[in-house]
Write an enzyme that holds these catalytic residues in place. Structure first.
Site, short mmCIF file in Angstrom:
data_model
loop_
_atom_site.label_atom_id
_atom_site.label_comp_id
_atom_site.label_asym_id
_atom_site.label_seq_id
_atom_site.Cartn_x
_atom_site.Cartn_y
_atom_site.Cartn_z
CB THR A 1 -0.94 0.08 1.25
OG1 THR A 1 -1.72 -1.10 1.31
CG2 THR A 1 -1.83 1.30 1.26
CB VAL B 1 -12.85 -4.35 0.26
CG1 VAL B 1 -12.54 -2.88 0.45
CG2 VAL B 1 -13.44 -4.60 -1.13
N GLY B 2 -9.82 -4.21 1.76
CA GLY B 2 -9.13 -3.87 3.00
C GLY B 2 -9.53 -2.50 3.50
CG ASP B 3 -6.59 -0.46 5.83
OD1 ASP B 3 -6.21 -1.15 4.87
OD2 ASP B 3 -5.80 0.15 6.58
CB THR C 1 0.72 1.00 4.86
OG1 THR C 1 1.71 1.22 5.88
CG2 THR C 1 0.72 2.20 3.93
N GLY C 2 -0.57 -1.61 5.92
CA GLY C 2 -0.46 -2.79 6.77
C GLY C 2 -1.75 -3.59 6.78
N GLY D 1 -5.07 -4.57 6.82
CA GLY D 1 -6.30 -3.79 6.72
C GLY D 1 -7.41 -4.27 7.61
#
Ligand code: GLY
Length: 364
Positions: free
Chosen positions: A211, A240-242, A262-263, A265
């Site tokens: 990200t 879907v992530g953050d 980042t990281g 999510g």
């Protein structure tokens, strides 16, 4: 288009800020200084741009644009486009690692401080600049988030060309993962919250989240931000992530500051950390303190043993980046050290672009 209504927004914000100051509000004394200098000379803000550590060129480009008078949103999007277009960054845009079926799916969101508007896309296939599409969601729809096939159709309606985003390098990595399938996938067998040993993946610290986040403060004192990603490598299609979720993967309040992540999510989705960071800054925390509070919260809220190490610490990493209206900046991650890497970030403070080290909650 942003530029078209900036003037009216500036005037509105200015009136609001001065009204607040007259009422002796929660805004701290340093903010008052800035607002008063804004009253004297609108372009007196010292610009700053922060990004994740893969964004050194991003902050350089964004700062150059800001110094030439660009709105922060234009600048941060152009900055992250460099990384979206870079086949060597396998966590963002073209060349991003694919889902478990070998298809690259991208997520991105943008947020514009002065107009308090946001746009985002999720699980977008075949378009290498999801941040540009997210911006069009902001500008050319009455929506905030468009996903999957709808997002692709929307992008094509606006003239984006479909292209294969899977590079040979990423395909080979995916194939290697597939050939070793079940060691690091996301399908969990039935389990309880206290179970620690439910698969090899849970013993692994190596899942790839990648990200890029970028936040900027322009010379008019306006804040904007963007986050863009190919998400978790080898994810279940549609995951879907953050990153495209406003409040989780990014947030801006033009009177306070901007933040992003980042990281992992999933951890951030459950904590909506970016909006929390901005609120903590509103309460007087520095950007670094606010980012560290977000790390603590993710760690303390985790109840799932499979996600904790032998000492009960959250064992994955999430990293946060923040700037405030005064141009102060900070970064914190849950983990620093050899296993997870240093909590580094890219910054342009108006003088030069550099990689700096933030703070971490734990070291490993
Ligand atoms: N933070 C990026 C993701 O989890 O997709």
């Amino acid at each position: 288009m942003i530029g078209d209504f900036m003037n009216s927004i500036d005037r509105r914000d200015f009136l609001k800020t001065t009204a607040l100051l007259g009422a002796g509000t929660i805004i701290g004394s340093n903010f008052q200084n800035i607002a008063l200098s804004q009253q004297n000379q609108v372009s007196s803000f010292k610009p700053v741009v922060i990004a994740s550590a893969n964004g050194l060129k991003t902050v350089e480009t964004a700062m150059e644009m800001i110094k030439n008078g660009s709105d922060a949103l234009d600048a941060v999007i152009s900055g992250v486009n460099i990384v979206e277009n870079d086949p060597k960054d396998d966590s963002v845009g073209y060349g991003g690692l694919p889902n478990e079926e070998g298809v690259v799916e991208l997520d991105s969101a943008v947020m514009h401080g002065p107009s308090y508007r946001g746009g985002s896309v999720a699980a977008l296939r075949n378009i290498k600049n999801p941040s540009k599409v997210a911006r069009l969601v902001l500008e050319r729809t009455d929506h905030v988030l468009i996903v999957g096939e709808g997002a692709l159709k929307f992008a094509k309606a606006h003239g984006f060309k479909e292209e294969n985003l899977l590079t040979e390098e990423s395909r080979e990595k995916w194939l290697k993962w597939k050939e070793n399938l079940s060691k690091e996938d996301d399908w969990l067998p039935p389990h309880n919250i206290d179970d620690t040993d439910i698969g090899e993946y849970m013993k692994s610290y190596s899942r790839h989240y990648g990200t890029i986040h970028c936040s900027g403060l322009d010379t008019k004192g306006n804040l904007s931000c963007v986050t863009t990603t190919s998400g978790l490598a080898y994810k279940i299609p549609g995951r879907v992530g953050d990153s495209p979720i406003i409040g989780a993967g990014l947030y801006v309040d033009n009177e306070v500051g901007a933040a992003g992540s980042t990281g992992r999510g999933e951890a951030n989705l459950l904590n909506c950390s970016s909006v929390m960071i901005v609120e903590w800054m509103r309460q007087g925390k520095s950007p670094e303190e606010a980012c560290l509070l977000a790390c603590k919260r993710v760690n303390e809220r985790c109840r799932e043993k499979r996600l904790q190490d032998e000492k009960g610490r959250f064992k994955h990493n999430v990293k946060f980046y923040a700037i405030n209206k005064r141009g102060e900046f900070g970064c914190a991650s849950i983990w620093g050290g050899v296993r997870h890497g240093k909590p580094q970030f890219a910054i342009h403070d108006g003088e030069s672009a550099k990689i700096l080290e933030g703070v971490s909650l734990f070291k490993a």
